[in-house]
Motif scaffolding. Structure first.
Motif, PDB file in Angstrom:
ATOM      1  N   VAL A  77      39.540  53.628  39.643  1.00 23.05           N
ATOM      2  CA  VAL A  77      38.180  53.092  39.570  1.00 23.05           C
ATOM      3  C   VAL A  77      38.000  52.246  38.311  1.00 23.05           C
ATOM      4  CG1 VAL A  77      35.855  53.906  38.999  1.00 23.05           C
ATOM      5  CG2 VAL A  77      36.990  54.771  41.021  1.00 23.05           C
ATOM      6  N   ARG A  78      38.532  52.734  37.207  1.00 22.29           N
ATOM      7  CA  ARG A  78      38.367  51.993  35.951  1.00 22.29           C
ATOM      8  C   ARG A  78      39.117  50.661  35.983  1.00 22.29           C
ATOM      9  NH1 ARG A  78      40.665  54.784  31.943  1.00 22.29           N
ATOM     10  NH2 ARG A  78      41.246  56.665  33.090  1.00 22.29           N
ATOM     11  N   LYS A  79      40.250  50.664  36.699  1.00 21.48           N
ATOM     12  CA  LYS A  79      41.004  49.403  36.825  1.00 21.48           C
ATOM     13  C   LYS A  79      40.303  48.413  37.749  1.00 21.48           C
ATOM     14  CE  LYS A  79      45.859  50.454  35.940  1.00 21.48           C
ATOM     15  NZ  LYS A  79      47.117  50.776  36.598  1.00 21.48           N
ATOM     16  N   ALA A  80      39.590  48.946  38.747  1.00 21.96           N
ATOM     17  CA  ALA A  80      38.939  48.058  39.739  1.00 21.96           C
ATOM     18  C   ALA A  80      37.662  47.419  39.203  1.00 21.96           C
ATOM     19  CB  ALA A  80      38.628  48.862  41.006  1.00 21.96           C
ATOM     20  N   ALA A  81      36.993  48.108  38.293  1.00 20.02           N
ATOM     21  CA  ALA A  81      35.711  47.585  37.791  1.00 20.02           C
ATOM     22  C   ALA A  81      35.930  46.253  37.081  1.00 20.02           C
ATOM     23  CB  ALA A  81      35.073  48.587  36.841  1.00 20.02           C
ATOM     24  N   GLY A  82      35.158  45.282  37.456  1.00 19.17           N
ATOM     25  CA  GLY A  82      35.258  43.959  36.838  1.00 19.17           C
ATOM     26  C   GLY A  82      36.006  42.963  37.702  1.00 19.17           C
ATOM     27  N   ILE A  83      36.748  43.461  38.700  1.00 14.48           N
ATOM     28  CA  ILE A  83      37.501  42.507  39.531  1.00 14.48           C
ATOM     29  C   ILE A  83      37.118  42.598  41.016  1.00 14.48           C
ATOM     30  CG2 ILE A  83      39.486  42.102  38.019  1.00 14.48           C
ATOM     31  CD1 ILE A  83      40.994  44.257  39.569  1.00 14.48           C
ATOM     32  N   ILE A  84      36.035  43.281  41.337  1.00 16.32           N
ATOM     33  CA  ILE A  84      35.542  43.266  42.723  1.00 16.32           C
ATOM     34  C   ILE A  84      34.974  41.876  42.981  1.00 16.32           C
ATOM     35  CG2 ILE A  84      33.750  44.172  44.265  1.00 16.32           C
ATOM     36  CD1 ILE A  84      34.188  46.899  43.077  1.00 16.32           C
ATOM     37  N   LYS A  85      35.418  41.261  44.073  1.00 19.27           N
ATOM     38  CA  LYS A  85      35.043  39.856  44.318  1.00 19.27           C
ATOM     39  C   LYS A  85      34.456  39.632  45.707  1.00 19.27           C
ATOM     40  CE  LYS A  85      37.175  36.244  42.479  1.00 19.27           C
ATOM     41  NZ  LYS A  85      38.242  35.255  42.277  1.00 19.27           N
ATOM     42  N   TYR A  86      33.874  38.467  45.871  1.00 17.57           N
ATOM     43  CA  TYR A  86      33.285  37.989  47.136  1.00 17.57           C
ATOM     44  C   TYR A  86      32.089  38.832  47.571  1.00 17.57           C
ATOM     45  CZ  TYR A  86      38.140  36.490  46.963  1.00 17.57           C
ATOM     46  OH  TYR A  86      39.349  36.035  46.539  1.00 17.57           O
ATOM     47  N   LYS A  87      31.374  39.335  46.600  1.00 17.67           N
ATOM     48  CA  LYS A  87      30.203  40.175  46.883  1.00 17.67           C
ATOM     49  C   LYS A  87      28.927  39.545  46.337  1.00 17.67           C
ATOM     50  CE  LYS A  87      32.866  43.221  48.627  1.00 17.67           C
ATOM     51  NZ  LYS A  87      32.922  43.260  50.080  1.00 17.67           N
ATOM     52  N   GLY A  88      28.898  38.247  46.222  1.00 17.74           N
ATOM     53  CA  GLY A  88      27.715  37.571  45.689  1.00 17.74           C
ATOM     54  C   GLY A  88      27.564  37.851  44.203  1.00 17.74           C
ATOM     55  N   ALA A  89      26.323  38.110  43.773  1.00 21.19           N
ATOM     56  CA  ALA A  89      26.056  38.267  42.338  1.00 21.19           C
ATOM     57  C   ALA A  89      26.745  39.486  41.726  1.00 21.19           C
ATOM     58  CB  ALA A  89      24.545  38.350  42.106  1.00 21.19           C
ATOM     59  N   LEU A  90      27.216  40.421  42.558  1.00 14.50           N
ATOM     60  CA  LEU A  90      27.953  41.572  41.999  1.00 14.50           C
ATOM     61  C   LEU A  90      29.276  41.114  41.372  1.00 14.50           C
ATOM     62  CD1 LEU A  90      27.879  44.710  41.714  1.00 14.50           C
ATOM     63  CD2 LEU A  90      29.186  44.822  43.824  1.00 14.50           C
ATOM     64  N   ASP A  91      29.793  39.978  41.811  1.00  8.09           N
ATOM     65  CA  ASP A  91      31.039  39.419  41.238  1.00  8.09           C
ATOM     66  C   ASP A  91      30.910  39.215  39.727  1.00  8.09           C
ATOM     67  OD1 ASP A  91      31.514  39.172  43.911  1.00  8.09           O
ATOM     68  OD2 ASP A  91      32.217  37.111  43.855  1.00  8.09           O
ATOM     69  N   ILE A  92      29.693  38.837  39.304  1.00  9.25           N
ATOM     70  CA  ILE A  92      29.515  38.543  37.872  1.00  9.25           C
ATOM     71  C   ILE A  92      28.738  39.667  37.173  1.00  9.25           C
ATOM     72  CG2 ILE A  92      29.733  36.031  38.077  1.00  9.25           C
ATOM     73  CD1 ILE A  92      26.562  36.041  37.896  1.00  9.25           C
ATOM     74  N   SER A  93      28.784  40.854  37.768  1.00 14.24           N
ATOM     75  CA  SER A  93      28.112  41.998  37.153  1.00 14.24           C
ATOM     76  C   SER A  93      29.092  43.160  36.975  1.00 14.24           C
ATOM     77  CB  SER A  93      26.928  42.440  38.027  1.00 14.24           C
ATOM     78  OG  SER A  93      26.288  43.544  37.447  1.00 14.24           O
ATOM     79  N   PRO A  94      29.981  43.057  35.972  1.00 11.81           N
ATOM     80  CA  PRO A  94      30.909  44.176  35.757  1.00 11.81           C
ATOM     81  C   PRO A  94      30.188  45.475  35.419  1.00 11.81           C
ATOM     82  CG  PRO A  94      31.079  42.554  33.978  1.00 11.81           C
ATOM     83  CD  PRO A  94      30.242  41.938  35.051  1.00 11.81           C
ATOM     84  N   ALA A  95      29.023  45.368  34.784  1.00 10.60           N
ATOM     85  CA  ALA A  95      28.275  46.597  34.453  1.00 10.60           C
ATOM     86  C   ALA A  95      27.824  47.284  35.742  1.00 10.60           C
ATOM     87  CB  ALA A  95      27.078  46.262  33.571  1.00 10.60           C
ATOM     88  N   GLY A  96      27.345  46.484  36.691  1.00  9.38           N
ATOM     89  CA  GLY A  96      26.953  47.039  37.994  1.00  9.38           C
ATOM     90  C   GLY A  96      28.143  47.672  38.689  1.00  9.38           C
TER      91      GLY A  96
END
Lengths: 306, 201
Positions: free
Chosen positions: A133-152
């Motif tokens: 999970v810690r490795k995945a946070a920050g690189i989830i993509k193609y989800k709209g504005a969540l792409d640029i929200s690593p905190a989310g």
């Protein structure tokens, strides 16, 4: 004398506990105090005081500047909080309304601690997300504005990693892409459990994952309880966005959590609902029948007295 | 016995291959037949969207009922109308839409059997961008015992990278497929691609 008093005292204690138990089980609500614990300004002042964050070894793919910028946006524009397109994060997003509106400073402190230490406490829960999970946070993509929200992403992934319900039984470990799968999904009981454990709330839940709540007239019930503060709804989203392309109707089960902010009747007997999801308020008119049909769970909450 | 199994396996794989090639064929034929209308829908939608952000859906099989999502800064309004009722144009007027242009857009969407049109946001190097997303429902894609399928089209503003199998690639990482609504899209032209999906929005 002492023995005699002890006997009376023990009887009294049993009586008090018994009465309290009955009172707690009854639908009488605890007195509420919805005054926010902290303000958005306090949260911003705290985040400004940090100035700059160092990269965290716990979250290797999260940019600290962007993370801090996200937290500022959460504090200043809480209703823009966005769960991402096509993810199963709607439940986590809906419940985030509570910390962002009642204790933005507490939430900011929690997120900073989670980022810096890889673990942090919120309410009765100690979060210590696993490595995938810690490795995945920050690189989830193609989800709209969540792409640029690593905190989310950190917040959603940590919640999904920690809380498990029966829907998560066959997919308990995180793999790439699991933000869209049963790993991230939430059933009604899990949702209510999260509210209780995270925010010290008294939760009043009606309904289930399969059977609709027995509340008599749905509109009247919602109107009564949604007066003071928003109410969480567990909905069948397919029916809400009505589409009649095929004659065959699908088995109706709820899949989506929203926050109901207002409900009122219009002159033509239609019901207007204003709800919050996907980072925006939505106003929609529905018939009383559709309203009854789409709602499977209603969660109202009040604040426990300290 | 073995021969029976062999024939059954051959028959099933033949059906699967035939249905795949049918879908591909449909995509190409549909786009070629409707290219002009689709590009015109895209262009007019973009002009209307720039003034009043909205999404439009044709709800029923007869494409006579529409659902409209009108986006303001703070709230999204969802309305449902029959295309022949006056409330539709009253509402469009209230939000200062160009009535003629909207009427033509709806008619063209009915003609091309478009179910849904919206502007989808996506991010490249932290920069917000938009693509026009159109879903088409066609009876040739749906049938008895077949799950519902939509022909979805993504219109980008500039040429996109594709791999040797004509699948859309991520501009920031050319080893990865760029997903739209969790689907892999294939090339129609440099800036237009398609997918056959179970979701229309």
């Amino acid at each position: 004398m002492i023995i005699c008093e002890f006997k009376k005292l023990s009887t009294l204690i049993i009586l008090v506990i018994g009465t309290l138990h009955i009172l707690l089980a009854s639908p009488i609500r605890m007195p509420a105090d919805s005054t926010p614990v902290s303000t958005h300004q306090q949260a911003i002042a705290y985040l400004d005081s940090l100035q700059k964050l160092d990269s965290s070894m716990h979250w290797p793919n999260v940019d600290p500047d962007l993370f801090l910028q996200n937290l500022r946006t959460f504090a200043t524009e809480p209703l823009k909080f966005y769960e991402g397109k096509g993810t199963n994060f709607c439940a986590y997003s809906a419940l985030t309304y509570i910390p962002l509106n009642y204790d933005p400073l507490g939430f900011s402190r929690f997120m900073i601690s989670l980022y810096q230490n890889g673990k942090a406490r919120l309410g009765k829960v100690v979060f210590k997300p696993g490595l995938p999970v810690r490795k995945a946070a920050g690189i989830i993509k193609y989800k709209g504005a969540l792409d640029i929200s690593p905190a989310g992403q950190i917040w959603f992934l940590s919640l999904a990693d920690h809380f498990k319900g029966y829907l998560n039984f066959f997919n308990r470990g995180f793999d790439k892409g699991d933000e869209n799968t049963l790993w991230a999904s939430t059933n009604f009981a899990k949702f209510n459990r999260m509210l209780r454990k995270l925010f010290n709330l008294k939760v009043h839940a009606r309904g289930s994952d399969i059977v609709r709540p027995w509340v008599g007239d749905t509109y009247n019930y919602l109107n009564d309880i949604a007066g003071e503060r928003p109410v969480f709804l567990f909905l069948n989203n397919r029916l809400l966005y009505k589409k009649k392309h095929k004659v065959v109707t699908r088995f109706g089960i709820p899949t989506h959590f929203v926050l109901l902010m207002n409900v009122f009747k219009t002159e033509d007997d239609k019901i207007t609902i204003i709800y919050w999801d996907y980072g925006k308020k939505t106003l929609q008119q529905v018939s009383p029948r559709l309203l009854r049909k789409i709602i499977f769970g209603i969660t109202d909450y009040s604040f426990k007295k300290k | 016995m073995n021969r029976h199994i062999y024939y059954t396996a051959f028959f099933i794989s033949w059906i699967l291959m035939a249905s795949c090639s049918h879908s591909k064929k449909f995509a190409k034929n549909y786009y070629n037949e409707n290219e002009k209308t689709l590009l015109s829908i895209r262009d007019r939608f973009k002009i209307l969207f720039d003034k009043n952000p909205f999404s439009l859906e044709l709800i029923d099989k007869e494409v006579s009922r529409i659902s409209m999502e009108i986006h303001t800064d703070s709230i999204k309004y969802i309305y449902t109308f029959r295309t022949d009722e006056p409330f539709l144009y009253d509402t469009l007027q209230k939000y200062q839409f160009n009535l003629k242009a909207m009427g033509e857009l709806i008619k063209d969407m009915q003609k091309a059997r478009c179910t849904w049109i919206t502007n989808l946001d996506y991010y490249e190097k932290l920069e917000k961008k938009y693509l026009v997303f159109i879903s088409v429902r066609d009876k040739n894609l749906n049938g008895f015992l077949r799950s519902e399928k939509y022909f979805t089209l993504a219109f980008f503003d500039r040429p996109q990278p594709f791999d040797e199998k004509e699948r859309l690639l991520d501009r920031e990482d050319l080893k990865k497929n760029r997903l739209i609504n969790d689907g892999i899209f294939r090339r129609i032209s440099d800036s237009v691609c398609y997918a056959l999906t179970s979701k229309y929005r």
